[in-house]
Design a protein around this motif. Structure first.
Motif, PDB file in Angstrom:
ATOM      1  N   LYS A   1       1.809   9.118  -6.230  1.00  0.00           N
ATOM      2  CA  LYS A   1       2.135  10.602  -5.915  1.00  0.00           C
ATOM      3  C   LYS A   1       3.171  11.005  -6.699  1.00  0.00           C
ATOM      4  CE  LYS A   1      -0.731  11.331  -2.429  1.00  0.00           C
ATOM      5  NZ  LYS A   1      -2.177  11.509  -2.591  1.00  0.00           N
TER       6      LYS A   1
ATOM      7  N   TYR B   1       4.448  15.555   0.726  1.00  0.00           N
ATOM      8  CA  TYR B   1       3.185  14.739   0.807  1.00  0.00           C
ATOM      9  C   TYR B   1       3.125  13.906   2.242  1.00  0.00           C
ATOM     10  CZ  TYR B   1       2.390  14.615  -4.156  1.00  0.00           C
ATOM     11  OH  TYR B   1       1.867  15.034  -5.538  1.00  0.00           O
TER      12      TYR B   1
ATOM     13  N   GLU C   1       0.851  -1.176   0.094  1.00  0.00           N
ATOM     14  CA  GLU C   1      -0.156  -0.063   0.044  1.00  0.00           C
ATOM     15  C   GLU C   1       0.931   1.188  -0.034  1.00  0.00           C
ATOM     16  OE1 GLU C   1      -3.270   0.372  -0.478  1.00  0.00           O
ATOM     17  OE2 GLU C   1      -3.392  -1.690  -1.104  1.00  0.00           O
TER      18      GLU C   1
ATOM     19  N   LYS D   1       2.367   1.631  -3.367  1.00  0.00           N
ATOM     20  CA  LYS D   1       1.482   2.275  -4.429  1.00  0.00           C
ATOM     21  C   LYS D   1       1.373   3.758  -4.248  1.00  0.00           C
ATOM     22  CE  LYS D   1      -2.901   1.398  -4.267  1.00  0.00           C
ATOM     23  NZ  LYS D   1      -4.148   0.512  -4.016  1.00  0.00           N
ATOM     24  N   ASN D   2       1.000   3.965  -3.193  1.00  0.00           N
ATOM     25  CA  ASN D   2       0.711   5.569  -2.625  1.00  0.00           C
ATOM     26  C   ASN D   2       2.131   6.311  -3.293  1.00  0.00           C
ATOM     27  OD1 ASN D   2      -0.572   7.550  -1.661  1.00  0.00           O
ATOM     28  ND2 ASN D   2      -0.004   7.295   0.387  1.00  0.00           N
TER      29      ASN D   2
END
Length: 628
Positions: A358, A386, A350, A353-354
């Motif tokens: 981004k 971020y 996860e 992927k983030n």
């Protein structure tokens, strides 16, 4: 004299090959495919560079490490051997020019990353070259059981179809029996000649020493062994601090880490290589191409991530064949610190992927676009924007790089070099006159030890975070100090480069590689556990533990490691009694026990280990021993 030996003498100034370099070269010249497992320092590059010079045509070298490719090209060029590298981020026009040079410019070596083989047009251009030999460096990357699997390595086998009459050489410094079989199968080798060199270093004594005062122990070791030494640390701050502390103690020391400019790295490396200083304190950025035969001692003051890294780094001692020492200093908090450093920063699916999504948003890449686009990149700015943790994000981007999804270059280069040029008392006076900048300046002084003595690369975003300020205010404060002649200031471009090798597909991209991420994380955890076992096991010879890890059987104890020496000592019960009596009054640290009883650190550690095993003492939160 053989032609191969003549080449070695002419270009490398050596009178003979190391075992089994000459046999490997002969096997290549006879037209065989070859697999070679050579430990660090075994001279892997010579195994393809000598036949590459002898054979007609150009030697293609496939390597995953941009820095290593550049280093090898520079070293060959210094020897008047024509070599060139095709690294990530190179435009298509530049690639065409490089391959034209290889075709018509009498080059002997072309280095490229395995990801380049994913482009059919590049493979078509390679067909036009007279390839004399194909060398695969870091060949364990071809195996999903290896510690650094890269899917792009699986494309190498297709070159067997393109160049059926060309010899292939697979080289690695670390591969279990399972990985060796996997490499040979995945590269489609037929009846290869296999060469493996023993990992045993009979002149190298592995010592694991428990101590709560590492600096004092280092002083003791370096006073006893005055020859050339390396001290490995896990971060740049420790690199500067330990180097500065050793110089204050009267030793001659320099330092080396990835944040230094090329000029600074070369300067510090050379004064150590030429024995103008005794010690170089370094992160694991130091080591590539380092072959100094007279290193007497390699000291680790932080736990390495795995035994492969430890063996590689400690193996830089004693290459002249004389007795040498690999010393790992450890204390009660090291395991916890290392777990935090290595395991807590591993990204899961996860998080990966983030970061990937981004990244694409950051560069405004639309879904289905982005192929071969190149961007300047600042990791600190990206993470700040971020709210991502820096190290975990870096590991994510590095994983995407290894999977060939993108190519990353020059990460972690700092923007600002700073040095205070007025005395500390004058700095305090300056702060009293510039109260708005006081917290920022105090943070710089606390964070960067040695900033009065040398120029240090500083991170404005880190300073801003620690001082509850902003990056803009930090830069303004630094520029004001420069204008007031408080500091010397050098500003460099700190942008890295990211090239996207695939179009943006978000979940499709991450789902494709997530299984490799899970495997990688699991392997890193297992390898770290083996590192801890090596440190904590006091019953088995350290040499045996290390060789067993590399699938090599050894029957005899080495007799010179810390475990063997402890076994061979006759324990003095009176010493145990003296320590117990001392602890009866108050808890003491190991250093306090050593000083009050006037005994050696080895005797102190031996007595404490004995009492700990008997459950007669324990250690409190202040790292002091007390009677139970």
């Amino acid at each position: 004299m053989s032609e191969a030996l003549q080449i070695l003498k002419k270009h490398w100034k050596h009178d003979s090959f190391r075992e089994p370099q000459e046999q490997i070269i002969d096997a290549i010249l006879e037209g065989n495919d070859v697999f070679a497992l050579l430990p660090t320092g075994g001279g892997k590059s010579v195994c393809y560079q000598v036949p590459g010079i002898l054979l007609q045509g150009i030697c293609l070298v496939i390597s995953p490490l941009i820095a290593l490719m550049k280093d090898q090209v520079e070293n060959l060029q210094k020897r008047d051997i024509k070599a060139i590298a095709l690294v990530g981020g190179t435009s298509q026009n530049d690639i065409i020019d490089i391959l034209d040079n290889c075709q018509f410019g009498n080059y002997k070596f072309l280095y490229l990353s395995p990801e380049r083989l994913q482009h059919d047009w590049i493979v078509d251009r390679l067909k036009q070259l007279k390839i004399s030999l194909i060398a695969i460096d870091e060949a364990h990357c071809v195996s999903q059981w290896g510690h650094d699997f890269r899917p792009a390595y699986l494309k190498i086998a297709k070159l067997k179809e393109v160049f059926p009459n060309t010899s292939f050489l697979a080289l690695t410094a670390s591969a279990t029996a399972k990985v060796q079989v996997d490499i040979i199968e995945n590269l489609a080798f037929e009846n290869p000649k296999i060469f493996t060199k023993s990992f045993e270093r009979k002149n190298l004594a592995y010592h694991v020493i428990k101590t709560e005062d590492k600096l004092s122990k280092i002083k003791q070791i370096l006073t006893k062994n005055i020859q050339s030494s390396i001290i490995y640390v896990s971060n740049r701050k420790a690199c500067l601090e330990i180097s500065s502390q050793l110089n204050h103690l009267g030793f001659s020391a320099t330092f080396y880490h990835g944040g230094l400019s090329y000029k600074e790295k070369e300067k510090n490396r050379l004064i150590w290589m030429e024995n103008k200083v005794q010690i170089i304190v370094a992160t694991n950025a130091f080591g590539m191409g380092i072959d100094k035969p007279d290193v007497k001692t390699v000291i680790h003051i932080h736990l390495p991530q795995n035994l492969e890294n430890y063996y590689q780094e400690v193996g830089r001692a004693g290459r002249n064949g004389e007795k040498a020492f690999g010393i790992l200093l450890t204390n009660s908090s090291d395991v916890k610190s290392a777990k935090s450093q290595f395991l807590s920063v591993l990204p899961d699916k996860e998080f990966l992927k983030n970061v990937y999504i981004k990244l694409n948003n950051y560069f405004q890449i639309a879904y289905g676009e982005g192929y071969n686009e190149n961007f300047s990149f600042n990791l600190n700015h990206f993470c700040s924007h971020y709210q991502f943790p820096i190290v975990k994000t870096y590991n994510s981007i590095q994983f995407l790089d290894r999977q060939g999804i993108l190519t990353l270059q020059n990460l972690f280069s700092e923007k600002i070099d700073l040095q205070f040029i007025i005395p500390s008392k004058e700095v305090i006076r300056y702060m009293s006159l510039n109260t708005n900048d006081e917290e920022i300046i105090s943070t710089i002084l606390r964070t960067y030890t040695g900033i009065f003595e040398i120029e240090i690369s500083v991170n404005p975003i880190l300073i801003a975070k620690k001082s509850n300020s902003t990056g803009k205010k930090v830069l303004e404060a630094i520029h004001k100090m420069h204008q007031s002649h408080v500091v010397n200031l050098k500003i460099h471009n700190n942008d890295s480069n990211i090239t996207f090798n695939e179009v943006r597909e978000d979940e499709l991209t991450i789902n494709r590689v997530s299984k490799f991420l899970e495997t990688q994380n699991q392997q890193k955890e297992e390898k770290f556990k083996k590192m801890i076992d090596f440190v904590e096991d006091t019953s088995i010879c350290k040499n045996k533990l290390l060789l067993t890890y590399f699938n090599q059987e050894v029957k005899e104890d080495c007799g010179i490691c810390s475990t063997c020496i402890s076994k061979n000592k006759t324990f003095d019960d009176n010493l145990s009694k003296l320590v117990s009596e001392l602890l009866q009054a108050n808890p003491h640290s190991s250093k306090e026990i050593e000083n009050k009883l006037s005994i050696s650190s080895e005797e102190t550690i031996f007595a404490l280990q004995h009492l700990l095993e008997k459950n007669k003492i324990a250690i409190n939160s202040h790292n002091k021993y007390y009677l139970i």
